[in-house]
Design an enzyme around this catalytic site. Sequence first.
Site, PDB file in Angstrom:
ATOM      1  N   HIS A 150      -1.691  -5.340  19.243  1.00  0.00           N
ATOM      2  CA  HIS A 150      -2.836  -6.064  18.670  1.00  0.00           C
ATOM      3  C   HIS A 150      -4.059  -6.107  19.573  1.00  0.00           C
ATOM      4  O   HIS A 150      -5.123  -6.540  19.146  1.00  0.00           O
ATOM      5  CB  HIS A 150      -2.412  -7.495  18.298  1.00  0.00           C
ATOM      6  CG  HIS A 150      -1.437  -7.525  17.173  1.00  0.00           C
ATOM      7  ND1 HIS A 150      -0.076  -7.457  17.364  1.00  0.00           N
ATOM      8  CD2 HIS A 150      -1.625  -7.581  15.837  1.00  0.00           C
ATOM      9  CE1 HIS A 150       0.533  -7.473  16.193  1.00  0.00           C
ATOM     10  NE2 HIS A 150      -0.383  -7.551  15.261  1.00  0.00           N
ATOM     11  N   HIS A 159       0.836  -1.204   0.000  1.00  0.00           N
ATOM     12  CA  HIS A 159       0.000   0.000   0.000  1.00  0.00           C
ATOM     13  C   HIS A 159       0.872   1.257   0.000  1.00  0.00           C
ATOM     14  O   HIS A 159       2.105   1.175  -0.129  1.00  0.00           O
ATOM     15  CB  HIS A 159      -0.998  -0.018   1.158  1.00  0.00           C
ATOM     16  CG  HIS A 159      -0.366  -0.094   2.530  1.00  0.00           C
ATOM     17  ND1 HIS A 159       0.499   0.851   3.002  1.00  0.00           N
ATOM     18  CD2 HIS A 159      -0.483  -1.017   3.509  1.00  0.00           C
ATOM     19  CE1 HIS A 159       0.878   0.544   4.217  1.00  0.00           C
ATOM     20  NE2 HIS A 159       0.303  -0.608   4.552  1.00  0.00           N
ATOM     21  N   LYS A 161      -5.280   6.052  10.945  1.00  0.00           N
ATOM     22  CA  LYS A 161      -4.381   5.012  10.457  1.00  0.00           C
ATOM     23  C   LYS A 161      -5.047   4.257   9.304  1.00  0.00           C
ATOM     24  O   LYS A 161      -6.250   4.034   9.322  1.00  0.00           O
ATOM     25  CB  LYS A 161      -4.103   4.058  11.632  1.00  0.00           C
ATOM     26  CG  LYS A 161      -2.764   3.432  11.532  1.00  0.00           C
ATOM     27  CD  LYS A 161      -2.440   2.627  12.741  1.00  0.00           C
ATOM     28  CE  LYS A 161      -1.309   1.698  12.339  1.00  0.00           C
ATOM     29  NZ  LYS A 161      -0.918   0.794  13.344  1.00  0.00           N
ATOM     30  N   CYS A 215       2.799 -10.129  16.696  1.00  0.00           N
ATOM     31  CA  CYS A 215       4.087  -9.418  16.701  1.00  0.00           C
ATOM     32  C   CYS A 215       5.264 -10.375  16.555  1.00  0.00           C
ATOM     33  O   CYS A 215       6.395  -9.935  16.339  1.00  0.00           O
ATOM     34  CB  CYS A 215       4.296  -8.658  18.003  1.00  0.00           C
ATOM     35  SG  CYS A 215       3.021  -7.490  18.381  1.00  0.00           S
ATOM     36  N   HIS A 220       4.226   1.366   2.059  1.00  0.00           N
ATOM     37  CA  HIS A 220       5.361   0.654   1.466  1.00  0.00           C
ATOM     38  C   HIS A 220       5.894   1.440   0.268  1.00  0.00           C
ATOM     39  O   HIS A 220       7.103   1.538   0.058  1.00  0.00           O
ATOM     40  CB  HIS A 220       4.938  -0.741   0.980  1.00  0.00           C
ATOM     41  CG  HIS A 220       4.256  -1.557   2.031  1.00  0.00           C
ATOM     42  ND1 HIS A 220       2.931  -1.898   1.970  1.00  0.00           N
ATOM     43  CD2 HIS A 220       4.735  -2.086   3.196  1.00  0.00           C
ATOM     44  CE1 HIS A 220       2.616  -2.615   3.037  1.00  0.00           C
ATOM     45  NE2 HIS A 220       3.685  -2.738   3.800  1.00  0.00           N
ATOM     46  N   CYS A 259       3.069 -12.939  21.668  1.00  0.00           N
ATOM     47  CA  CYS A 259       2.018 -12.458  20.757  1.00  0.00           C
ATOM     48  C   CYS A 259       2.350 -12.980  19.363  1.00  0.00           C
ATOM     49  O   CYS A 259       3.412 -12.663  18.819  1.00  0.00           O
ATOM     50  CB  CYS A 259       1.937 -10.933  20.763  1.00  0.00           C
ATOM     51  SG  CYS A 259       0.847 -10.345  19.447  1.00  0.00           S
ATOM     52  N   LYS A 315      -7.360  -2.097   6.684  1.00  0.00           N
ATOM     53  CA  LYS A 315      -8.244  -2.825   5.785  1.00  0.00           C
ATOM     54  C   LYS A 315      -9.687  -2.714   6.267  1.00  0.00           C
ATOM     55  O   LYS A 315     -10.603  -2.482   5.490  1.00  0.00           O
ATOM     56  CB  LYS A 315      -7.825  -4.297   5.794  1.00  0.00           C
ATOM     57  CG  LYS A 315      -7.490  -4.838   4.424  1.00  0.00           C
ATOM     58  CD  LYS A 315      -6.967  -6.197   4.654  1.00  0.00           C
ATOM     59  CE  LYS A 315      -7.087  -7.168   3.580  1.00  0.00           C
ATOM     60  NZ  LYS A 315      -6.523  -8.449   3.947  1.00  0.00           N
ATOM     61  N   CYS A 354      -1.633  -7.462  24.395  1.00  0.00           N
ATOM     62  CA  CYS A 354      -0.544  -6.959  23.560  1.00  0.00           C
ATOM     63  C   CYS A 354      -0.839  -5.509  23.197  1.00  0.00           C
ATOM     64  O   CYS A 354      -1.932  -5.214  22.721  1.00  0.00           O
ATOM     65  CB  CYS A 354      -0.445  -7.815  22.288  1.00  0.00           C
ATOM     66  SG  CYS A 354       0.387  -6.942  20.960  1.00  0.00           S
TER      67      CYS A 354
HETATM   68  O1  ME8 Z   1       8.000  -4.514   9.468  1.00  0.00           O
HETATM   69  N1  ME8 Z   1       3.299   5.043   6.514  1.00  0.00           N
HETATM   70  O2  ME8 Z   1       7.488  -5.271   7.355  1.00  0.00           O
HETATM   71  P1  ME8 Z   1       6.142  -4.458   7.032  1.00  0.00           P
HETATM   72  C1  ME8 Z   1       4.575   4.992   6.138  1.00  0.00           C
HETATM   73  N2  ME8 Z   1       9.168  -7.250   7.623  1.00  0.00           N
HETATM   74  N3  ME8 Z   1       5.254   3.842   5.954  1.00  0.00           N
HETATM   75  C2  ME8 Z   1       4.612   2.696   6.165  1.00  0.00           C
HETATM   76  C3  ME8 Z   1       3.267   2.663   6.579  1.00  0.00           C
HETATM   77  C4  ME8 Z   1       2.590   3.920   6.758  1.00  0.00           C
HETATM   78  N4  ME8 Z   1       1.329   4.016   7.110  1.00  0.00           N
HETATM   79  N5  ME8 Z   1       2.900   1.378   6.699  1.00  0.00           N
HETATM   80  C5  ME8 Z   1       3.976   0.617   6.365  1.00  0.00           C
HETATM   81  C6  ME8 Z   1       8.191  -5.258   8.512  1.00  0.00           C
HETATM   82  N6  ME8 Z   1       5.017   1.405   6.026  1.00  0.00           N
HETATM   83  C7  ME8 Z   1       9.373  -6.192   8.516  1.00  0.00           C
HETATM   84  C8  ME8 Z   1      10.617  -5.403   8.157  1.00  0.00           C
HETATM   85  S1  ME8 Z   1      13.226  -5.224   7.727  1.00  0.00           S
HETATM   86  C9  ME8 Z   1      14.576  -6.115   8.085  1.00  0.00           C
HETATM   87  C10 ME8 Z   1      11.887  -6.203   8.206  1.00  0.00           C
HETATM   88  C11 ME8 Z   1       6.344   0.959   5.558  1.00  0.00           C
HETATM   89  O3  ME8 Z   1       5.588  -5.067   5.807  1.00  0.00           O
HETATM   90  C12 ME8 Z   1       7.453   1.489   6.443  1.00  0.00           C
HETATM   91  O4  ME8 Z   1       8.648   1.452   5.726  1.00  0.00           O
HETATM   92  O5  ME8 Z   1       5.281  -4.365   8.228  1.00  0.00           O
HETATM   93  C13 ME8 Z   1       7.471   0.462   7.549  1.00  0.00           C
HETATM   94  O6  ME8 Z   1       8.650   0.506   8.330  1.00  0.00           O
HETATM   95  C14 ME8 Z   1       7.359  -0.792   6.739  1.00  0.00           C
HETATM   96  O7  ME8 Z   1       6.418  -0.446   5.685  1.00  0.00           O
HETATM   97  C15 ME8 Z   1       6.856  -1.993   7.525  1.00  0.00           C
HETATM   98  O8  ME8 Z   1       6.681  -3.041   6.619  1.00  0.00           O
END
Ligand code: ME8
Length: 647
Positions: free
Chosen positions: A146, A18, A298, A129, A21, A126, A301, A143
Site C-alpha cells: 500500500h 471486476h 494494473k 493488508c 474476479h 498495515c 479505480k 507497507c
Molecule cells: O484476497 N487478475 O479477496 P479479493 C486476475 N478475500 N485475478 C484477479 C485480479 C486480476 N487483476 N484481481 C483480483 C481476497 N483477482 C480474500 C480471499 S480466500 C479464502 C480469501 C481475483 O477480493 C483472483 O482470484 O482481493 C484473486 O486471487 C482474488 O480475485 C482476490 O480477491
Amino acid sequence: MSSFYITTPIYYVNARPHLGHAYTTIIADTLKRFYALLGMDARMLTGTDEHGDKIVKAAAKEKKSPKEFVDGISGEFAALWKDLKIDYDQFIRTTDEEHKKSVQTLLQKIYDKGDIYYGEYGGHYCFGCERFYTEKELEDGLCPQHKTKPEYISEKNYFFKMSKYQEWLKQYILDNPDFIRPERYKNEVLAMLEGNVLEDLCISRPKSRLEWGIELPFDKDYVCYVWFDALANYISALGWGNSDDLTKFNTYWPGEHLVAKDILKPHGIFWPTMLKAADLPVYKHLNVHGYWLVKDTKMSKSLGNVVDPRFAAEHFGLDAFRYFLLRDMHFGSDASYSEEALISRINSDLANDLGNLFSRVLSMNAKYFAKEIPALGELSEDDEQIFASVDNALQNYIQLFKEVRFSQALEGLWEPIRLMNKYVDSQAPWALYKEGKQERLATVIRVLLENMYKIAVILYPVMPESSKKMQAQLGKEFSFHGKLMDDLLSCKIHLRTGQAVSETSNLFPRLEKPVEEKQAGKKQNSKNAKQNNAKEEKTETACIEFADFQKLDLRVGTIVAAEQHPDADKLLRFEVDLGEEKPRQIISGIAEFYKPADLVGHKVVVAANLPPRKLRGLVSHGMILTAEKGEHLSLLTSAAPNGAKIS
Ligand code: ME8
C-alpha cells in the site's frame, strides 16, 4: 461415482466485482463443467469474505453499518454470477452462522491440541493488508503493497504454531510436485519455506480494536484474524465443524483451490498447516493464475481502467468472452486485456475457423441432402486423418485441462478445426456434386458432421451455451451421462443417418472494432505518419541529445529462470532478477542463438524502463540487450551486482 470439488477465493466485499474476479470464477465454472462432462460428481463453491478492518472502514466510508454494507456488495457478486450464468452449487458468506460455528470448531480443535498459544506481540500493522509486517519486510518503512506507513502496535494475542509445520510442509510439497501449480508458484512457496524460520501466525485481534469478526471460543475478548476465518470457508461450506452430518465433507474433501498469485502465501502456507494441525487432509491442488492487466498496467479505480465483465459479456457474447479469457491467458502468467485483442481472437478463432466450418458444412448438407444426415461410405486416408486428428486433439485437450493448461488445450483443439476447413477445400463437395459422385459426397459431409459433433461436445466446459446450440444444430440434444467422453473417443458414429439438422449456423458473428478504438486508431495512424515524416527529415543527424540518453534505465540482472516461449519458436521466456522485489518476466527473440538451460545464472544488461508489452500472449517487461553483427549475436554482460545502473 468419483467426485470433484473446486473453489474460488471468497472475494472481499470492500470492492465491486471486476474482470479479475470474473476470470477466476469462470475458470472454476469451466472446471466444474469439465469434470461433470467426464462423468464425475462435480461441485463448485464461491462466496464472499466479510469480516475484518477493511470492511469496517469501507462501510464507514459509505455511512453504513458493516452488516448493511456487506449484504449490498455480496449481493452484487451473486448478481454478477447469475448474469454470467456461473453454475456454482453454493455461495458462502463468512457472516453465515454455520461458517462461524465451523471456524470456532477449528480454532478449538487446534487450541486443544496445544498449537495455539497466548503471547505478546509488537509489530508494524498495515490496516490495508490486515497483517503485521516485520521490519525487514517494510520498504523504506512503508507497507510494500500500500506504500503507506504502518502503525506500530504492541498487544497480547493468540498465535498459531505455524513454525512447527514448516518442515512437514516443505517435505509434502517436495513429495507432491503438483500440489501447488504451475511450477513457478510451487518454487515461490518453497523459497518462502527455505532458510528463515517461518513465524507463528497471529490469529486474533482484540475486540477493543476490532469487533467485526468471529469470537474466539476460548476468549471472548478477541475475534479471529480474517484470514484464519476466511480459509476455513472451504470446509465449513461442506458442513465440517457445524453439523453432525459429514456426508458432504466426506464426499468432496479434499478439493481443489483456484486463486491468483496475490494470495499464494495464505493458501500455500497458512491453509495446509492449519489443516495439518487440525488432523484434516490437505487440499489436492492449489491452482494459481496470474493477473489480468489492462493494456499492460494494473487495473485500478484511480486509473479508471477497471474492466466490467458484465459489459464485456453482454457486448461481445458470454461464450466468446469466456473463450477469450481461457485462450489468451496462459494459466500462471499475467495477460493483457484489451477489446482489440478480444475482437481479434473472436474473429479469427470463433467467426473464421469454428463458425465458418459449421455454417458452410450445414448449408452444403442442406443443399445436397435436403438437411438430412447422409450415410457414411468407405473411408479414404484423408477421412481417416480427420477422425484421427480430432480424437488425438480431444485426448490432449482432456489431459491439458487436467493440468489446468487451458490455453494450450484450446490451441490444440483448433488444429483439427482448421484441418477440417482445409479438408472442405481439398475435397471440394461442390465438385463432387457436379460430377454426380453422390456416395463420396455423402461420406465427406458425414465425416465433417461427426467430427463437428465431437468438437461441439468437448467445448461444453468453455462455451456451454454455444456447445448446446452446436449440438442442437447437429440434431442432438445435450445430455450428461457418465460415459459420454468414453463413447465419444471410442466410436466414429454418433449421429443418426437421415436425421434432420439445421440448414444454417450463425454462431459467432464477426465483430467490429469498438468505436473509440477505431477513432484512436485513426489518430494513431496520422500521428505515425507525421512521426515517419519527421524521422525521414531527421535521419541525416543521427545524434541524440545527452538528456535523451539519460532517459535510458539500463540495469544489470541475473537470469533466474529461462524456458522456450510456449507459443513461439523464436522467443524465450526469462525471469531476470534486477534486485527488485520480484524477478521480471522478459521475452526475448534469441532462441536461435541460445538454449534456455545454458542461460540460467547468466548476468545480463536490461533496458528496464521500456513499457511492458505483450509478445505472443506473454507480457515482457524490459529488454535484454545483445550485440549483433552479421550472423553473430551475443548477450551483453557485466559482473556488477543485480540492479546496478549503467550510466
Ligand atoms: O484476497 N487478475 O479477496 P479479493 C486476475 N478475500 N485475478 C484477479 C485480479 C486480476 N487483476 N484481481 C483480483 C481476497 N483477482 C480474500 C480471499 S480466500 C479464502 C480469501 C481475483 O477480493 C483472483 O482470484 O482481493 C484473486 O486471487 C482474488 O480475485 C482476490 O480477491
